[in-house]
Design a protein around this motif. Structure first.
Motif, PDB file in Angstrom:
ATOM      1  N   ASP A   5       0.830  -1.206   0.000  1.00  0.00           N
ATOM      2  CA  ASP A   5       0.000   0.000   0.000  1.00  0.00           C
ATOM      3  C   ASP A   5       0.866   1.259   0.000  1.00  0.00           C
ATOM      4  OD1 ASP A   5      -2.181  -1.615   0.005  1.00  0.00           O
ATOM      5  OD2 ASP A   5      -2.815  -1.180   2.054  1.00  0.00           O
ATOM      6  N   VAL A   8       2.255   1.890  -3.472  1.00  0.00           N
ATOM      7  CA  VAL A   8       1.239   2.421  -4.389  1.00  0.00           C
ATOM      8  C   VAL A   8       0.973   3.895  -4.073  1.00  0.00           C
ATOM      9  CG1 VAL A   8      -1.165   2.244  -5.142  1.00  0.00           C
ATOM     10  CG2 VAL A   8       0.152   0.169  -4.722  1.00  0.00           C
ATOM     11  N   GLU A   9       0.897   4.213  -2.782  1.00  0.00           N
ATOM     12  CA  GLU A   9       0.661   5.612  -2.396  1.00  0.00           C
ATOM     13  C   GLU A   9       1.793   6.511  -2.871  1.00  0.00           C
ATOM     14  OE1 GLU A   9       0.126   5.325   1.802  1.00  0.00           O
ATOM     15  OE2 GLU A   9      -1.938   4.568   1.645  1.00  0.00           O
ATOM     16  N   TYR A  12       1.521   6.947  -6.621  1.00  0.00           N
ATOM     17  CA  TYR A  12       0.378   7.805  -6.942  1.00  0.00           C
ATOM     18  C   TYR A  12       0.735   9.273  -6.689  1.00  0.00           C
ATOM     19  CZ  TYR A  12      -4.564   9.203  -7.125  1.00  0.00           C
ATOM     20  OH  TYR A  12      -5.769   9.785  -7.450  1.00  0.00           O
TER      21      TYR A  12
END
Lengths: 175, 244
Positions: A5, A8-9, A12
């Motif tokens: 996670d 991905v953060e 992003y």
């Protein structure tokens, strides 16, 4: 190995706005551009192993998002015919349609519908991403002469389809 | 954008500017780029930075859900699936494929049905075969959802132009999770496309496969080819709409 996670953060935060700016230049619509961004990030998650080995993650994202953007432009032609006015007659949900596309640009994008996938990529990277032929060749995995040939073939097709006068008009308006 | 002005290396590409903005370039590469920045490039960088304010909050659960919607490419599983399919085909052939000298030819329809409705005044009524419609007329659609999980609805006009209406976007077919006759959301206003126009529903496949199959059917015989295909193939239905 799956992206965490946190990874991905971080991706992003680092790339979403850059990719959005690029996708919007093709689809000319914020909502569709964000959909392309999210679809691309979904593919990043799905293909984590491949993605981890990219020397330039953004280049990979550009390549992956190109087809999605072009498909959105193509499918919009169908959506433009859809109306929400009569949805109640069929007991269906409402359908929102947004479109602020430049009609001249849409004509060029429409010509890409008939092109093969490699030609579409070559044209988009050349004219929307303003890439050099060397960059395009690296993006699509073709030689520089092949890229040149694909783009020139598309331009010949565009000239035939639109007519030389119309093409010059477009060149003038876009310059 | 100017189609006659391709980038021969005289300016940084938008891709390179994007890589710079996202911090991908090395210190040397970044310094070399900064030395080449002109007004146009600075403008693009400013636009990219401005886009940062538009980034919606990350919905990780939704993103992971979207990522898992389509299975990862795994050739081993494709290979096993192919073998399993071949085994099933063999069993079906052994059980049913041999000549059956006796008994009637019984075929079971599984509900591969597309219905077209036309706006008449203020309400949509079933389209009657042969009734001519034209630019400005409004059509709605229903499909028989029983036995299916998704559908792609397209049209092909008299010039062979294929358009996809459901799903609205993307490559995944419109999900249908109900039984019986299901109304598809929205309606179409016809343009002046050349007729005849055929509306086609392809169930339980993705957009690319449905589109390719329709284009292939059209190329094989025009409207008649599409109707033949829809009549013979499982999971496909087509309705011909006469154009004024």
């Amino acid at each position: 190995m799956e992206l965490t996670d946190t990874e991905v953060e971080q991706l992003y935060h680092r790339y979403a706005h850059v990719l959005f700016h690029r996708c919007r230049s093709i689809v000319r619509n914020d909502e569709e551009a964000w959909d392309a961004v999210h679809e691309t990030f979904a593919k990043v998650i799905r293909n984590a192993d491949t993605f981890r080995h990219q020397s330039s993650p953004l280049t990979w994202m550009y390549r992956i998002s190109t087809n999605h953007c072009l498909n959105q432009v193509r499918n919009r032609r169908g959506r433009e015919r859809k109306h929400e006015d009569h949805a109640q007659d069929l007991g269906a949900d409402r359908v929102a349609v947004q479109d602020d596309e430049d009609p001249d640009k849409a004509r060029i994008l429409a010509l890409l519908e008939d092109a093969d996938e490699e030609t579409r990529a070559c044209v988009v990277h050349t004219y929307f991403d303003d890439c050099t032929r060397e960059e395009v060749a690296q993006l699509v995995g073709l030689s520089v002469p092949t890229v040149r040939k694909r783009v020139n073939t598309f331009l010949d097709h565009a000239r035939r389809a639109l007519g030389v006068a119309v093409l010059f008009l477009l060149l003038w308006r876009w310059s | 954008m100017n189609l006659s002005d391709t980038n021969e290396g005289q300016r940084p590409s938008r891709l390179l500017l994007g890589r710079y903005a996202s911090g991908e370039l090395s210190a040397d590469e970044a310094a070399a780029l900064e030395a080449r920045l002109d007004d146009r490039a600075r403008q693009i960088l400013a636009e990219i930075e401005a886009a940062r304010t538009q980034v919606p909050p990350l919905d990780l659960a939704a993103l992971r859900g979207r990522a898992s919607a389509t299975p990862a490419n795994n050739n081993r599983w494709y290979g096993l699936a192919t073998l399993a399919l071949a085994a099933v085909v063999l069993v079906v052939f052994l059980a049913f494929g041999r000549p059956q000298p006796q008994g009637p030819d019984i075929r079971f329809r599984t509900g591969d049905t597309l219905q077209v409705h036309r706006l008449d005044g203020q309400r949509l009524v079933p389209y009657q075969q042969g009734v001519a419609v034209g630019s400005g007329d409004v059509l709605g659609f229903k499909v028989v959802a029983t036995g299916h999980t998704s559908v792609v609805v397209m049209s092909v006009d008299g010039s062979g132009r294929v358009q996809v209406y459901w799903p609205e976007e993307g490559g995944v077919a419109e999900p249908i999770d109900a039984d019986g006759l299901l109304a598809l959301p929205g309606s179409l206003t016809l343009d002046d496309a050349p007729g005849p126009e055929l509306f086609v529903a392809v169930f339980d496949t993705d957009v690319a496969a449905a589109r390719t199959a329709l284009e292939h059917a059209w190329q094989s015989g025009g409207p008649a080819g599409v109707l033949d295909w829809a009549g013979a193939a499982a999971g496909v239905d087509a309705v011909e709409v006469t154009r004024r």
